[in-house]
Design an enzyme around this catalytic site. Structure first.
Site, PDB file in Angstrom:
ATOM      1  N   SER A  55       0.679  -1.313   0.081  1.00 47.33           N
ATOM      2  CA  SER A  55      -0.006  -0.145   0.092  1.00 47.33           C
ATOM      3  C   SER A  55       0.931   1.214  -0.128  1.00 47.33           C
ATOM      4  O   SER A  55       2.022   1.266   0.841  1.00 47.33           O
ATOM      5  CB  SER A  55      -0.745  -0.052   1.145  1.00 47.33           C
ATOM      6  OG  SER A  55      -1.976  -0.646   1.033  1.00 47.33           O
ATOM      7  N   GLU A  62      -0.494  18.603  -6.351  1.00 53.02           N
ATOM      8  CA  GLU A  62      -1.559  18.873  -6.890  1.00 53.02           C
ATOM      9  C   GLU A  62      -2.624  17.820  -6.381  1.00 53.02           C
ATOM     10  O   GLU A  62      -3.818  17.709  -6.561  1.00 53.02           O
ATOM     11  CB  GLU A  62      -1.688  18.342  -8.574  1.00 53.02           C
ATOM     12  CG  GLU A  62      -0.900  19.348  -9.152  1.00 53.02           C
ATOM     13  CD  GLU A  62       0.704  19.146  -9.295  1.00 53.02           C
ATOM     14  OE1 GLU A  62       1.127  18.130  -8.567  1.00 53.02           O
ATOM     15  OE2 GLU A  62       1.416  19.737  -9.795  1.00 53.02           O
ATOM     16  N   SER A  63      -2.274  17.157  -5.183  1.00 49.42           N
ATOM     17  CA  SER A  63      -3.215  16.183  -4.514  1.00 49.42           C
ATOM     18  C   SER A  63      -2.252  14.684  -4.183  1.00 49.42           C
ATOM     19  O   SER A  63      -1.566  14.698  -3.633  1.00 49.42           O
ATOM     20  CB  SER A  63      -4.476  15.851  -4.883  1.00 49.42           C
ATOM     21  OG  SER A  63      -5.327  15.541  -3.910  1.00 49.42           O
ATOM     22  N   HIS A  68      -3.277   0.212  -3.726  1.00 49.55           N
ATOM     23  CA  HIS A  68      -3.226  -0.884  -2.857  1.00 49.55           C
ATOM     24  C   HIS A  68      -3.362  -2.135  -3.808  1.00 49.55           C
ATOM     25  O   HIS A  68      -3.945  -2.264  -4.621  1.00 49.55           O
ATOM     26  CB  HIS A  68      -4.577  -1.199  -2.079  1.00 49.55           C
ATOM     27  CG  HIS A  68      -4.807   0.218  -1.278  1.00 49.55           C
ATOM     28  ND1 HIS A  68      -4.361   0.470  -0.076  1.00 49.55           N
ATOM     29  CD2 HIS A  68      -5.594   1.398  -1.524  1.00 49.55           C
ATOM     30  CE1 HIS A  68      -4.491   1.553   0.172  1.00 49.55           C
ATOM     31  NE2 HIS A  68      -5.231   2.341  -0.382  1.00 49.55           N
ATOM     32  N   CYS A  83      -5.989  18.374  -8.629  1.00 48.94           N
ATOM     33  CA  CYS A  83      -6.592  19.839  -8.686  1.00 48.94           C
ATOM     34  C   CYS A  83      -6.051  20.479  -9.731  1.00 48.94           C
ATOM     35  O   CYS A  83      -5.004  20.553 -10.153  1.00 48.94           O
ATOM     36  CB  CYS A  83      -6.449  20.531  -7.683  1.00 48.94           C
ATOM     37  SG  CYS A  83      -6.717  19.620  -6.138  1.00 48.94           S
ATOM     38  N   GLN A 171      14.084 -19.023  -1.303  1.00 43.89           N
ATOM     39  CA  GLN A 171      13.578 -18.012  -0.726  1.00 43.89           C
ATOM     40  C   GLN A 171      14.005 -16.555  -1.316  1.00 43.89           C
ATOM     41  O   GLN A 171      14.865 -16.704  -1.925  1.00 43.89           O
ATOM     42  CB  GLN A 171      14.072 -17.996   0.795  1.00 43.89           C
ATOM     43  CG  GLN A 171      15.525 -17.957   1.067  1.00 43.89           C
ATOM     44  CD  GLN A 171      15.975 -18.538   2.215  1.00 43.89           C
ATOM     45  OE1 GLN A 171      15.159 -19.057   3.282  1.00 43.89           O
ATOM     46  NE2 GLN A 171      17.273 -18.884   2.359  1.00 43.89           N
ATOM     47  N   HIS A 202      24.354 -12.133  17.341  1.00 44.14           N
ATOM     48  CA  HIS A 202      25.710 -12.990  17.114  1.00 44.14           C
ATOM     49  C   HIS A 202      26.437 -13.256  18.577  1.00 44.14           C
ATOM     50  O   HIS A 202      26.708 -14.196  18.754  1.00 44.14           O
ATOM     51  CB  HIS A 202      26.125 -12.563  15.979  1.00 44.14           C
ATOM     52  CG  HIS A 202      25.612 -12.425  14.732  1.00 44.14           C
ATOM     53  ND1 HIS A 202      25.323 -11.400  14.090  1.00 44.14           N
ATOM     54  CD2 HIS A 202      24.957 -13.652  14.165  1.00 44.14           C
ATOM     55  CE1 HIS A 202      24.465 -11.988  12.982  1.00 44.14           C
ATOM     56  NE2 HIS A 202      24.311 -13.194  13.209  1.00 44.14           N
ATOM     57  N   ASP A 231      25.149 -15.347   6.956  1.00 50.62           N
ATOM     58  CA  ASP A 231      25.805 -14.048   6.937  1.00 50.62           C
ATOM     59  C   ASP A 231      27.070 -13.766   7.604  1.00 50.62           C
ATOM     60  O   ASP A 231      27.773 -12.935   7.401  1.00 50.62           O
ATOM     61  CB  ASP A 231      24.447 -13.195   7.744  1.00 50.62           C
ATOM     62  CG  ASP A 231      24.213 -13.595   8.988  1.00 50.62           C
ATOM     63  OD1 ASP A 231      25.223 -13.799   9.875  1.00 50.62           O
ATOM     64  OD2 ASP A 231      23.331 -14.154   9.357  1.00 50.62           O
ATOM     65  N   GLU A 251      25.151 -23.853   5.134  1.00 46.37           N
ATOM     66  CA  GLU A 251      24.240 -23.187   4.691  1.00 46.37           C
ATOM     67  C   GLU A 251      23.639 -23.432   3.669  1.00 46.37           C
ATOM     68  O   GLU A 251      24.153 -23.851   2.342  1.00 46.37           O
ATOM     69  CB  GLU A 251      24.899 -21.544   4.593  1.00 46.37           C
ATOM     70  CG  GLU A 251      24.150 -20.650   3.994  1.00 46.37           C
ATOM     71  CD  GLU A 251      22.638 -20.206   4.636  1.00 46.37           C
ATOM     72  OE1 GLU A 251      22.862 -19.995   5.793  1.00 46.37           O
ATOM     73  OE2 GLU A 251      21.646 -20.404   3.904  1.00 46.37           O
ATOM     74  N   GLY A 283      21.592 -28.291   5.826  1.00 45.25           N
ATOM     75  CA  GLY A 283      21.834 -28.728   7.370  1.00 45.25           C
ATOM     76  C   GLY A 283      21.026 -29.983   7.703  1.00 45.25           C
ATOM     77  O   GLY A 283      21.660 -30.760   8.628  1.00 45.25           O
ATOM     78  N   PRO A 308      12.994 -23.409   4.165  1.00 44.36           N
ATOM     79  CA  PRO A 308      13.668 -24.345   4.153  1.00 44.36           C
ATOM     80  C   PRO A 308      13.970 -24.446   5.677  1.00 44.36           C
ATOM     81  O   PRO A 308      14.607 -25.709   6.313  1.00 44.36           O
ATOM     82  CB  PRO A 308      14.876 -23.914   3.503  1.00 44.36           C
ATOM     83  CG  PRO A 308      14.855 -22.481   3.304  1.00 44.36           C
ATOM     84  CD  PRO A 308      13.041 -22.007   3.062  1.00 44.36           C
TER      85      PRO A 308
END
Ligand code: SPD
Length: 430
Positions: A55, A62-63, A68, A83, A171, A202, A231, A251, A283, A308
């Site tokens: 959204s 002008e407005s 959505h 306007c 993902q 961490h 990471d 990983e 893993g 996963p």
């Protein structure tokens, strides 16, 4: 024009759903749509909703132009109010039609019919606001990333630029630049870590565990297995222990490693250390096939239990971890939130207690300022008889902290993190 403004309501059907779900793309398309129609953009606010939908509003001199989206229906509702005669709304709508790869139908209304309303001699008493000088234009973009379930959310404002965006076979992995927390890694619209507060997570997933295990002597820290943690933050903290001889890291998603190496160097810098053997693999399968009694330490640094990471919350997985640990081994896993994911938090605790024994599972809490609710847990489970704080030499722990210049973890906090609020004790007392 015999009215104050024109209001165009448009139904966009058969859109490209991926585009409808991409908040940065939608924001950029809406700004462009306003600009090419001749509008002067003042600012924009856009939110992404989890699991999907966007959204947003572009405020124009002008407005406004608002949208959505419902990716699951391939539908977007758009309206433009303008306007005066300087903006051509149909230019905007044609631009959006192309951007969203959509069909559209529209309704145009005149608003404020001058047949019906009459001008008065109203003048504001406040004459201080002056018009924006010609040629000076400042667009304040207001784009928000939201990590939420049906009833709760955490939102972070970001620049609107997406630095990395890869949808792997597992993902969607992104790097966004937030205003308050620096760059952040997100997976499937959930925050994984941010530059500003990653140390909380961490340091807490590594040091309470390693300090507990250190009581048994350095030979009990030698062989470490990390599941997830692409990471690199967990590995970075582990490398602060000389006694650690090897870190096997598994990983599942190369995209997480790639994004972190490229955009989060302060977090990922340990990934190329010679002690680290990083493999891109599952893993859950890895632990299933592991030799029995191989590891001193196992750290499960996974995502939330969707996609996963779901199997990282199962009995079978923790049974296999138990077998893969040496007789004096120790494990820690991220345990979700007792506020945000209460059921998962409780189920994981119960499952570990069944496998390790109820006296051998210890729950810790810490401040996860960019995870929804801000209250996050870790579950530590010991296979031997070590206890996380009964006989711990706290001055030794503090010496370690001082020597490493940590950001979050201290000896005092070690003890404190195991002190649970009453309602959390009740949740896991059964
Ligand atoms: N809701 C987020 C839980 C994520 C836990 N893992 C984060 C990975 C950081 N290394």
């Amino acid at each position: 024009m015999n009215s104050l403004g024109r209001h165009i309501l448009v139904e966009f059907n058969s859109c490209n759903p991926e585009k409808l779900n991409d908040v940065a793309f939608i924001e950029q398309s809406m700004i462009k749509a306003a600009e090419i129609a001749g509008a002067t953009v003042i600012n924009s606010t856009f939110h992404h909703f989890s699991p999907w939908g966007v959204s947003g509003v572009v405020v124009i001199q002008e407005s406004h132009l608002a949208i959505h989206t419902w990716p699951e229906y391939r539908y977007a509702a758009v309206d433009l109010f303008t306007c005066g005669e300087t903006v051509n709304p149909w230019v905007s709508m044609n631009h959006l039609k192309t951007a969203l790869e959509a069909n559209f139908s529209a309704l145009e209304m005149n608003r404020g019919s001058l047949e019906v309303i009459k001008k008065t001699d109203f003048k504001s008493k406040d004459h201080r606001s002056s018009p924006v000088p010609e040629g000076v234009r400042h667009i304040e973009r207001n784009v928000w990333f939201t990590d939420k379930d049906d009833n709760q959310a955490l939102s972070l404002r970001y620049t609107g630029e997406v630095l990395f965006d890869v949808t792997s076979e597992f993902q969607r992995v992104r790097i966004l630049e937030s205003y308050a927390y620096g760059k952040m890694l997100t997976i499937n619209n959930m925050v994984m870590c941010t530059e500003r507060d990653e140390a909380h997570y961490h340091e807490m997933i590594v040091h309470p565990l390693m300090q507990t295990q250190s009581q048994l002597g350095p030979q009990n820290l030698e062989k470490v297995l990390v599941i997830g943690g692409g990471d690199g933050g967990t590995v970075r903290e582990l490398l602060k222990y000389e006694a650690v001889k090897s870190i096997q890291m598994i990983e599942i998603d190369q995209a997480v490693v790639e994004a972190s190496k490229k955009f989060l160097p302060t977090i990922s810098r340990g990934l190329t250390h010679p002690k680290v053997d990083l493999r891109i693999a599952d893993g859950i399968e890895f632990v299933k096939k592991s030799a029995v009694g191989l590891y001193d330490v196992i750290i499960v640094d996974g995502s939330d239990p969707v996609g996963p990471a779901e199997g990282l919350f199962s009995n079978e997985f923790y049974n296999n971890c138990y077998k893969a640990l040496k007789p004096q081994g120790i494990l820690i896993t991220q345990g979700e939130s007792p506020m945000f994911h209460q059921d998962t938090f409780v189920e994981l605790n119960q499952s570990l207690k069944k496998i390790f024994g109820s006296e051998k599972v210890h729950t810790l809490l810490f401040h996860a300022t960019t995870y929804p609710s801000g209250m996050w847990s870790l579950q530590m489970a010991v296979k031997g008889s070590q206890h996380p704080h009964k006989d711990l030499n706290f001055s030794k722990v503090q010496d370690f902290c001082n020597s490493q210049e940590l950001h979050y973890y201290t000896a005092e906090l070690h003890r404190a993190s195991f002190a649970l609020p009453k309602f959390v004790q009740q949740l896991i007392s059964g």
